[in-house]
Design a protein around this motif. Sequence first.
Motif, PDB file in Angstrom:
ATOM      1  N   THR A  22      -7.735   3.242  12.533  1.00 34.00           N
ATOM      2  CA  THR A  22      -6.679   2.861  12.782  1.00 34.00           C
ATOM      3  C   THR A  22      -5.339   3.032  12.083  1.00 34.00           C
ATOM      4  OG1 THR A  22      -6.712   0.840  11.106  1.00 34.00           O
ATOM      5  CG2 THR A  22      -8.146   0.535  13.157  1.00 34.00           C
ATOM      6  N   ASP A  24      -2.396   5.741  10.565  1.00 33.26           N
ATOM      7  CA  ASP A  24      -1.696   6.670  11.006  1.00 33.26           C
ATOM      8  C   ASP A  24      -1.763   7.779   9.932  1.00 33.26           C
ATOM      9  OD1 ASP A  24       0.273   6.331   8.934  1.00 33.26           O
ATOM     10  OD2 ASP A  24       1.386   5.075  10.166  1.00 33.26           O
ATOM     11  N   GLN A  27      -0.951   6.853   6.208  1.00 33.77           N
ATOM     12  CA  GLN A  27      -1.349   5.902   5.404  1.00 33.77           C
ATOM     13  C   GLN A  27      -2.971   6.412   5.010  1.00 33.77           C
ATOM     14  OE1 GLN A  27      -1.538   3.193   9.131  1.00 33.77           O
ATOM     15  NE2 GLN A  27      -0.522   1.925   7.864  1.00 33.77           N
ATOM     16  N   ARG A  28      -3.370   7.280   6.089  1.00 37.89           N
ATOM     17  CA  ARG A  28      -4.779   7.998   5.516  1.00 37.89           C
ATOM     18  C   ARG A  28      -4.687   8.862   4.417  1.00 37.89           C
ATOM     19  NH1 ARG A  28      -9.025   8.519   9.337  1.00 37.89           N
ATOM     20  NH2 ARG A  28      -9.613  10.393   8.418  1.00 37.89           N
ATOM     21  N   GLN A  62      -4.738  -3.895  11.564  1.00 35.60           N
ATOM     22  CA  GLN A  62      -5.485  -2.956  10.437  1.00 35.60           C
ATOM     23  C   GLN A  62      -5.739  -3.901   9.132  1.00 35.60           C
ATOM     24  OE1 GLN A  62      -1.974  -0.506   9.700  1.00 35.60           O
ATOM     25  NE2 GLN A  62      -2.633   1.160  10.698  1.00 35.60           N
TER      26      GLN A  62
END
Length: 327
Positions: A22, A24, A27-28, A62
């Motif tokens: 989930t 982006d 964020q990853r 998320q």
Amino acid sequence: MTTATAPLARAMRRAAADLLDTLDPDQRRAVLGPFATAEWHTWTYLPGERPGLLLGRLTPAQRDRAQDLLETAFSPRGRSDLAMVLRTEEIRRELSPADASPAPHLDPVYWLRVLGRPDGAEPWAWRISGHHLVAQATVVGDAVVTAPQFVGAQPAEITRGPHRGFQSLPREQDLARQLVLVLEEDQRRVALTPGPAPDDVLTRQDPAVVGFPERGLPRSRMDRRQGALLEALVRQYLERSPAAVADAAWADAADAGWDEVRFTWAGGLERGEGHYYAVSGPTFVLEYDNTQESGNHVHCVWRDRRHDLGGDLLAQHYAVGHRPPPG
């Protein structure tokens, strides 16, 4: 442990993969890191920044996936304890308007970190932590370790406002107080540590449990009733984790022998008086401290002498030809 925890390891992999899917790219990058020993062994339950991503920066969907991952590290009863801890943080902010912030699920100032690849064959780990919460798991093959596990509450009991009387983690205090109060005078002389209670758990954020003082009253000197209270207190900590993890930790303690499991208490014996206790044995250390804010601010932690943060499971993994991570 490996066979018993295999379903849990699979559940954690699925939950971590669902969450990561989930995110982006930015964020990853914030959440993911290599399984670097140096970082993984740095953990804290105090306020402040951590590596990873603030949960407050996740979307509601998320955050639901983060909640799913978090709950894999707890039993149903542990999830109830967790809910009380998180609710205490919400009430604390409600009573301090300057600190107020919305938290539909997890507190926005908790941090998420995943180290290694959940979909790979090598060890990996995840952690969600913030003020008064360290929930984590180290996964080595099919083995899962959830220690160190830390929960706390500030205040332990709400004393004002519409939630007055709400308590977090009451049994951790009540069981230990019951035990110390049923000790005979000669037993209590051994169990009680003279002087004031320490101002926090003694193991703090140490990466490994070494040199913990072997003091206090051993189980071998307790009668049946006292021993039952001691074992109930140990279960109160271990059984926050999923059954497979808790059962393995209990079996390790039993195999190592209960006779030298020790109970020690420092500080006042009455409610409202600052106090500390520890239960320590060959395979574990449990600590509880309630000294701040006039005995209304709780810290409690379970440490696994053998398996903390993967411990000897990682050593065995690398000993059979796997390359250890840098760090």
